[in-house]
Design a protein around this motif. Structure first.
Motif, PDB file in Angstrom:
ATOM      1  N   ASP A  85      47.607  26.940  35.949  1.00  0.00           N
ATOM      2  CA  ASP A  85      46.246  27.481  35.824  1.00  0.00           C
ATOM      3  C   ASP A  85      45.574  27.290  37.176  1.00  0.00           C
ATOM      4  O   ASP A  85      45.912  26.357  37.920  1.00  0.00           O
ATOM      5  CB  ASP A  85      45.459  26.758  34.721  1.00  0.00           C
ATOM      6  N   LEU A  86      44.649  28.181  37.506  1.00  0.00           N
ATOM      7  CA  LEU A  86      43.941  28.036  38.781  1.00  0.00           C
ATOM      8  C   LEU A  86      42.914  26.912  38.716  1.00  0.00           C
ATOM      9  O   LEU A  86      42.549  26.322  39.729  1.00  0.00           O
ATOM     10  CB  LEU A  86      43.242  29.351  39.159  1.00  0.00           C
ATOM     11  N   ARG A  87      42.448  26.639  37.489  1.00  0.00           N
ATOM     12  CA  ARG A  87      41.401  25.621  37.318  1.00  0.00           C
ATOM     13  C   ARG A  87      41.991  24.214  37.280  1.00  0.00           C
ATOM     14  O   ARG A  87      43.190  24.028  37.133  1.00  0.00           O
ATOM     15  CB  ARG A  87      40.646  25.880  36.007  1.00  0.00           C
ATOM     16  N   GLU A  88      41.099  23.229  37.405  1.00  0.00           N
ATOM     17  CA  GLU A  88      41.485  21.824  37.230  1.00  0.00           C
ATOM     18  C   GLU A  88      41.058  21.383  35.825  1.00  0.00           C
ATOM     19  O   GLU A  88      40.075  21.895  35.291  1.00  0.00           O
ATOM     20  CB  GLU A  88      40.757  20.930  38.251  1.00  0.00           C
ATOM     21  N   HIS A 110      49.188  24.815  40.420  1.00  0.00           N
ATOM     22  CA  HIS A 110      48.425  26.025  40.741  1.00  0.00           C
ATOM     23  C   HIS A 110      49.302  27.110  41.354  1.00  0.00           C
ATOM     24  O   HIS A 110      48.849  28.216  41.580  1.00  0.00           O
ATOM     25  CB  HIS A 110      47.293  25.694  41.726  1.00  0.00           C
TER      26      HIS A 110
END
Lengths: 405, 405
Positions: free
Chosen positions: B42-45, B57
């Motif tokens: 996922d691009l998010r944390e 990522h």
């Protein structure tokens, strides 16, 4: 070409031949190879029929022919089906069946035998005719823990109950009609006493819970005592009466029963009518799902057998895993199982309601116009044992029907 | 241990992680081996979450790790999902997805690619959330020629239509409520315009007919024009309005459409309410069957993805056959498709009925108390072209809704 043999040229057997012939082309595409029928086994003669040339009377011809790789056992009953199936599996032939008696009685043993010989024993047609529930439990809902499986699993009784609800006639009369129309057998015991549904819920529970549920452990009541009056009360309550097979798992315990049950409009089972069947499954991730279709009938059942033949053809030399093990679950005593009950009782409501209230807390009463000398009430959700004790303390109970919560 | 990776940690992605963790033990039993999650992309944390340590990522980490054998693509949308899926399959990894846009657009190509690399591309979760319909078409109903498949395939619109029927409120208001409750997206176009259901019926038709049905060939109308008044007429007619996806095959021709449809009480689709979905299948041997369950929702959809992961694990090194080919069927022009139509028209019935009768033979009229300046009628079963022509000759038509025969 993969060669098969069909054991028994009765309703289902002739249907299997018809399905394999009618859909030959698409079946070949799905199976990856043409499916031929090399033999049909039956004691009778069928002069002039399309199977005349492949009819044999001696099972030895089939079991000793190495060309036959898949056998459809659609004879029904325990013997000789059991012996024939064992010999086929031992000879390295896969077997597909619609025979729920045999699957409920010896399914686990036959599956183990199939595994030993790297073949398959498949029985999609044994539960719910054309409803593809077995393969769904086995190959689709594999990421779920199934904690409840229930449904309307017998087409004959559902037809009878639907007719009773619609016509207002009594059980005996509707049964006679159903027999004349061919929807019920001359000896209807296996259907109307719930024995058929009992075997089916045992098979489905075993697959769903990955354990062995013995059909003898399923509490079973038939529909023979359901009356036209019961139907009137059900209608007043906005419910329908179904022969419900119901099984629940909690941890390492299970309970299973087959009995006439009042089902409310909120349930997807409420409107399953006539010869249709439905199986309701609850998974811990999936939530509710339901499968609906023809519960019986020549072609739907034959279609399920033929689907198994295709699956066996796709898995020659490899046993498809089934989640039915010899692990035993502890059976919850029927006494502990809880429902609400609908109760009919003699007398006038205004005279007897206080007696009822002295025994059952919070009874919800119901009366039917025209039935002046009795009334009905619905109890809270209580255990079978509790209900039995309380009911003993109340005179004049005419009947009681469980209600699905 | 078979290692997997989950692409996308949104609603479905986090659900897949939850299903694999919660049912770890039973899944291991069914898959024949433990299923591990090595990465989540996922691009998010997600600081503090259980997947913090396996979050990456960069897709390269996953696609270049030979330990990862199965990938769950639950990102949605065409890109980068399409590129990621292709690269995974080319690297010898199976892919399971809930992404109906991608399956409808590139499914056939991705399945061929999977076959080339002896892996699997599975998409049970792409149609009807937790309803196991894809595997049923693919592995169970294999002895049947499916000639019709139809159903309620979008949970959001079914929720909206159910609310409208129950509350009497108009579309805009119910949509707003649904958005506030999280049942509809902020940008609801894909759902309410029918685009989502259109892709799903194209996928199901392709599998059912063993051909390629392009979603662009599915005539699609959404529910945005359905009003509270339409609902009142439906009720008077004893029908409910559903966003119905419907596809029929006749020989080498097919027709498919998605549109609001009045469904009568006789249909098992009539009482499919709220976010539930149902898929109705007709086979030439099987007759009618229906599959019912949660059409959307985190865990039911994730359960279907996880079920595919189990199936991929059971078929490592072997491609499961799918009955979706590049064969094209001829599309029946929508103009030729026949139904009955419900029509609302301005004016008083006694004044205008003769005008209606001059155009449509045998109109069955219906009026709704409180709607005095209009009335409704039901036409005979006629073609879309015929209807359009006749409707042109009649002034003051307010709306028309197709009726399921």
């Amino acid at each position: 070409m993969i060669q098969t043999a069909v054991l028994g040229y009765g309703t289902v057997g002739s249907g299997v031949v018809e399905v394999l012939e009618t859909n030959r082309e698409s079946i070949e595409k799905r199976a990856g190879e043409a499916i031929g029928i090399k033999y049909v086994l039956d004691l009778r003669e069928f002069p002039g029929s399309s199977i005349e040339d492949i009819l044999v009377h001696d099972y030895e011809v089939i079991v000793n022919d190495p060309e036959v790789q898949i056998i459809a056992e659609v004879m029904g009953g325990i013997e000789p089906a059991y012996t024939f199936t064992k010999r086929a599996l031992e000879a390295g032939k896969s077997v597909c069946t619609s025979n729920k008696e045999l699957v409920a009685e010896h399914g686990l043993e036959l599956m183990k035998l199939a595994k030993k010989h790297k073949v398959n024993y498949m029985f999609e047609a044994s539960c719910g005719g054309g409803i593809p529930i077995i393969r769904a439990l086995n190959s689709s809902l594999t990421a779920d823990e199934i904690d409840q499986i229930s449904g309307i699993l017998n087409g004959t009784t559902n037809f009878i109950l639907t007719e009773m609800a619609e016509s207002g006639a009594d059980f005996d009369q509707v049964l006679k009609d159903a027999q004349n129309k061919g929807y019920a057998e001359r000896n209807p015991e296996a259907d109307v006493e719930g024995y058929d549904a009992c075997r089916k819920i045992a098979i489905l529970s075993s697959l769903a819970y990955g354990a062995h549920v013995d059909y003898r452990d399923v509490y079973t009541e038939g529909i023979t005592k359901i009356t036209a009056e019961d139907m009137k009360y059900a209608k007043m309550l906005g419910m329908s009466i179904k022969l419900l097979a119901d099984s629940k798992r909690e941890g390492e315990r299970f309970s299973a029963m087959v009995c006439p049950t009042m089902v409310g409009k909120g349930s997807p089972l409420y409107s399953v009518n006539g010869v249709f069947n439905a199986v309701f499954v609850h998974g811990n991730m999936l939530g509710d799902a339901m499968f609906y279709g023809s519960g019986a009938g020549k072609l739907p059942t034959a279609s399920a057998v033929a689907g198994d033949i295709v699956d066996c053809a796709k898995h020659l030399g490899k046993t498809v895993m089934m989640n039915w093990s010899s692990k035993e679950l502890e059976r919850v005593d029927i006494k502990e199982v809880k429902h609400a009950f609908f109760v009919r009782i003699k007398g006038k409501m205004e005279e007897r309601l206080n007696q009822v209230k002295a025994v059952f807390s919070n009874p919800q009463t119901v009366s039917v116009p025209g039935l002046e000398e009795e009334f009905g009430f619905v109890t809270e959700c209580i255990s079978e044992e509790d209900f039995a004790k309380k009911a003993e303390g109340l005179e004049g109970i005419i009947s009681r029907i469980r209600i699905r919560a």
